[in-house]
Design a protein around this motif. Structure first.
Motif, PDB file in Angstrom:
ATOM      1  N   ASN A   1       4.441   9.974  -7.257  1.00  0.00           N
ATOM      2  CA  ASN A   1       5.750  10.342  -8.174  1.00  0.00           C
ATOM      3  C   ASN A   1       5.060  10.552  -9.604  1.00  0.00           C
ATOM      4  OD1 ASN A   1       7.340  10.267  -6.097  1.00  0.00           O
ATOM      5  ND2 ASN A   1       8.012   7.994  -6.229  1.00  0.00           N
ATOM      6  N   LEU A   2       4.232   9.326 -10.065  1.00  0.00           N
ATOM      7  CA  LEU A   2       3.977   9.519 -11.608  1.00  0.00           C
ATOM      8  C   LEU A   2       3.100  10.623 -11.752  1.00  0.00           C
ATOM      9  CD1 LEU A   2       2.950   5.757 -12.160  1.00  0.00           C
ATOM     10  CD2 LEU A   2       4.887   6.934 -13.073  1.00  0.00           C
ATOM     11  N   THR A   3       1.982  11.180 -10.707  1.00  0.00           N
ATOM     12  CA  THR A   3       1.288  12.263 -10.886  1.00  0.00           C
ATOM     13  C   THR A   3       2.180  13.698 -11.007  1.00  0.00           C
ATOM     14  OG1 THR A   3      -0.414  11.312  -9.611  1.00  0.00           O
ATOM     15  CG2 THR A   3      -0.514  13.635  -9.742  1.00  0.00           C
ATOM     16  N   ALA A   4       3.307  13.561 -10.203  1.00  0.00           N
ATOM     17  CA  ALA A   4       4.023  14.640 -10.081  1.00  0.00           C
ATOM     18  C   ALA A   4       4.906  14.868 -11.398  1.00  0.00           C
ATOM     19  CB  ALA A   4       5.077  14.690  -9.010  1.00  0.00           C
ATOM     20  N   LYS A   5       5.308  13.863 -11.958  1.00  0.00           N
ATOM     21  CA  LYS A   5       6.083  13.789 -13.395  1.00  0.00           C
ATOM     22  C   LYS A   5       5.207  14.360 -14.336  1.00  0.00           C
ATOM     23  CE  LYS A   5       9.539  10.127 -11.904  1.00  0.00           C
ATOM     24  NZ  LYS A   5      10.010   9.067 -12.311  1.00  0.00           N
ATOM     25  N   CYS A   6       3.806  13.917 -14.189  1.00  0.00           N
ATOM     26  CA  CYS A   6       2.786  14.158 -15.311  1.00  0.00           C
ATOM     27  C   CYS A   6       2.524  15.518 -15.219  1.00  0.00           C
ATOM     28  CB  CYS A   6       1.670  13.494 -15.144  1.00  0.00           C
ATOM     29  SG  CYS A   6       2.012  11.896 -15.873  1.00  0.00           S
ATOM     30  N   ASP A   7       2.861  16.207 -14.070  1.00  0.00           N
ATOM     31  CA  ASP A   7       2.325  17.621 -14.103  1.00  0.00           C
ATOM     32  C   ASP A   7       3.388  18.741 -14.515  1.00  0.00           C
ATOM     33  OD1 ASP A   7      -0.214  17.308 -12.743  1.00  0.00           O
ATOM     34  OD2 ASP A   7       0.595  17.301 -10.914  1.00  0.00           O
TER      35      ASP A   7
ATOM     36  N   ALA B   1       1.052  -0.972  -0.100  1.00  0.00           N
ATOM     37  CA  ALA B   1       0.105   0.020  -0.165  1.00  0.00           C
ATOM     38  C   ALA B   1       0.917   1.423   0.013  1.00  0.00           C
ATOM     39  CB  ALA B   1      -1.036  -0.091   1.050  1.00  0.00           C
ATOM     40  N   GLY B   2       1.941   1.354   0.925  1.00  0.00           N
ATOM     41  CA  GLY B   2       2.805   2.503   0.921  1.00  0.00           C
ATOM     42  C   GLY B   2       3.658   2.515  -0.382  1.00  0.00           C
ATOM     43  N   TYR B   3       3.914   1.482  -0.987  1.00  0.00           N
ATOM     44  CA  TYR B   3       4.590   1.414  -2.430  1.00  0.00           C
ATOM     45  C   TYR B   3       3.746   2.004  -3.487  1.00  0.00           C
ATOM     46  CZ  TYR B   3       6.788   0.025  -6.757  1.00  0.00           C
ATOM     47  OH  TYR B   3       7.444   0.017  -8.006  1.00  0.00           O
ATOM     48  N   SER B   4       2.397   1.497  -3.468  1.00  0.00           N
ATOM     49  CA  SER B   4       1.517   2.061  -4.549  1.00  0.00           C
ATOM     50  C   SER B   4       1.043   3.542  -4.261  1.00  0.00           C
ATOM     51  CB  SER B   4       0.103   1.289  -4.372  1.00  0.00           C
ATOM     52  OG  SER B   4       0.401  -0.277  -4.560  1.00  0.00           O
ATOM     53  N   ASN B   5       1.114   3.900  -3.121  1.00  0.00           N
ATOM     54  CA  ASN B   5       0.804   5.273  -2.961  1.00  0.00           C
ATOM     55  C   ASN B   5       1.938   6.243  -3.415  1.00  0.00           C
ATOM     56  OD1 ASN B   5      -1.704   5.034  -1.933  1.00  0.00           O
ATOM     57  ND2 ASN B   5      -0.920   4.931   0.261  1.00  0.00           N
ATOM     58  N   THR B   6       3.314   5.836  -3.302  1.00  0.00           N
ATOM     59  CA  THR B   6       4.178   6.760  -3.427  1.00  0.00           C
ATOM     60  C   THR B   6       4.637   6.781  -5.045  1.00  0.00           C
ATOM     61  OG1 THR B   6       5.420   6.161  -1.367  1.00  0.00           O
ATOM     62  CG2 THR B   6       6.626   6.805  -3.207  1.00  0.00           C
TER      63      THR B   6
END
Length: 69
Positions: free
Chosen positions: A63-69, A54-59
Motif C-alpha cells: 500500500n505504501l509503495t502504491a501510494k508513493c508511485d 507477516a500478512g499485515y507487513s506485506n500489505t
C-alpha cells in the motif's frame, strides 16, 4: 483483476493459512498434560500471530509503495 480483488484474495489466503485444523499446526512433541496442552496452545497462537503480522507487513508495504508511485 483489480487491486481490490487482489487484496481480497490475499486476505482469503491469509485466513486459510491460519486454519488450525491443518496437520502442520499440530505439535506432537508435548505430552498430554496440562503443561503440554498449554505449550501446544501457545505455539499455535504464536504461529498464527506470526502469519498475521507477516500478512499485515506485506500489505502495508504494498500500500505504501502504491501510494508513493
Amino acid at each position: 483483476m483489480d487491486e481490490n480483488d487482489k487484496s481480497k484474495v490475499k486476505v482469503l489466503d491469509l485466513l486459510r493459512s491460519l486454519d488450525t485444523t491443518q496437520p502442520e499446526n499440530h505439535f506432537e512433541d508435548a505430552s498430554n498434560s496440562f503443561v503440554g496442552n498449554d505449550e501446544l496452545s501457545m505455539r499455535s497462537h504464536n504461529e498464527s500471530y506470526t502469519k498475521i503480522l507477516a500478512g499485515y507487513s506485506n500489505t502495508l508495504e504494498e500500500n505504501l509503495t502504491a501510494k508513493c508511485d
